[in-house]
Enzyme design. Structure first.
Site: not given
Ligand code: ATP
Length: 282
Positions: A9, A93-98, A101, A103, A135
């Site tokens: 997202k 990408p992880v912990s990205a604001g997208l 997790g 999704a 989210d």
């Molecule tokens: P949001 O935009 O909802 O704040 P985000 O994009 O910033 O989320 P995520 O990629 O969802 O962050 O990951 C945030 C944290 O959740 C990370 O520390 C990650 O290790 C943990 N996590 C747990 N399960 C998942 C998953 N299935 N995919 C990604 N990260 C996950």
């Protein structure tokens, strides 16, 4: 075997209105999806275990995985006697604001709904999902919507006008709770929620670009000046609008022409190690 796609997202707007008695922020955000996806598959198990099969350095494969938590919630709520093996192929990408997790968690709820023939309406899954994260109600549908309350009230909007999206994630970690803690609600930063809703419903691309706004952006930028540099770089290279998504650090730029999008992509590709050229889905 059941398959689900989990799209990333982006926030077109994000406003924090006030802090509630329960400690959460009352928010209003217009969100849509882009074609950058995680792919999940689900298989019934004969035992009651939940197994998450994922190979990723920064994502846990145990009870901390949001997909695991979603599966547990589904098993408890619908009194399922069998567990599930969830395989996650991760591109977001992880912990990205997208909301990668979230999704995955939402895709797990939809996947288990089908795997076990529960036939629960998406509205019910969406209401349930808020127990895991802000989210998730949105990610259950993955359309274009304005989300209010804590994120649990989802009101659909039209599909946004078509556009290219360049996503750039600088190599830094942002913790959403830290950004919310640093947020000063007395500091005025106008978020154009109404303009954004109108622009989408009228299919007005240029007005949509003007309305992109995020209350958390100045907070994250003050802690990490790289975010502002990327945004300025995108705008200088011809992005029609650019914004940080969620609490960051990913910044996206919008473009109508592919050549324009490629120019933005090339400009930020040098300074970020994760850059994607995708389309708005909505
Ligand atoms: P949001 O935009 O909802 O704040 P985000 O994009 O910033 O989320 P995520 O990629 O969802 O962050 O990951 C945030 C944290 O959740 C990370 O520390 C990650 O290790 C943990 N996590 C747990 N399960 C998942 C998953 N299935 N995919 C990604 N990260 C996950």
């Amino acid at each position: 075997m059941i398959y689900e796609t989990a799209p990333a997202k982006i926030n077109l707007t994000l406003d924090t209105l006030f802090k509630r008695d329960d400690g959460y922020h009352e928010i209003a955000m217009v969100m849509t999806t882009v074609d950058l996806n995680d792919r999940l598959s689900f298989q019934k198990r004969n035992d009651k275990n939940i197994v998450v099969d994922i190979e990723h350095n920064y994502v846990p494969n145990d009870h901390k995985n949001l997909a695991y938590r979603a599966a547990k919630l589904m098993m408890e709520t619908y009194e399922l006697n069998h567990g599930v093996t969830i395989t996650i192929d991760k591109d977001i990408p992880v912990s990205a604001g997208l909301a990668g997790g979230s999704a995955d968690a939402a895709a797990t709820m939809r996947g288990m709904n089908r795997l076990y023939g529960l036939n629960r309406p998406l509205d019910e899954l969406s209401k349930l999902g808020i127990q895991i994260g802000t989210d998730i109600p949105f990610c259950i549908y993955s359309k274009t919507a304005i989300c209010t309350g804590r994120g649990e009230k989802v009101t659909f909007l039209n599909k946004p006008p078509s556009a290219w999206v360049v996503l750039a994630k600088p190599n830094l970690g942002i913790s959403s709770p830290d950004i919310f803690k640093a947020l000063n609600l007395n500091y005025a930063h106008h978020v154009h929620t109404k303009m954004c809703k109108e622009a989408i419903n009228e299919g007005d691309y240029h007005r949509l670009c003007q309305s992109l706004s995020n209350r958390l952006e100045p907070v994250s930028m003050s802690l990490h000046p790289e975010i502002e540099k990327i945004k300025n770089n995108m705008l200088q290279c011809g992005a029609d609008g650019a914004l940080m998504s969620g609490s960051g650090p990913t910044v996206y730029g919008l473009a109508q022409k592919e050549s324009q999008a490629k120019k933005i992509y090339n400009a930020v590709n040098g300074c970020c190690n994760e850059v994607y050229l995708v389309r708005l889905l909505g």
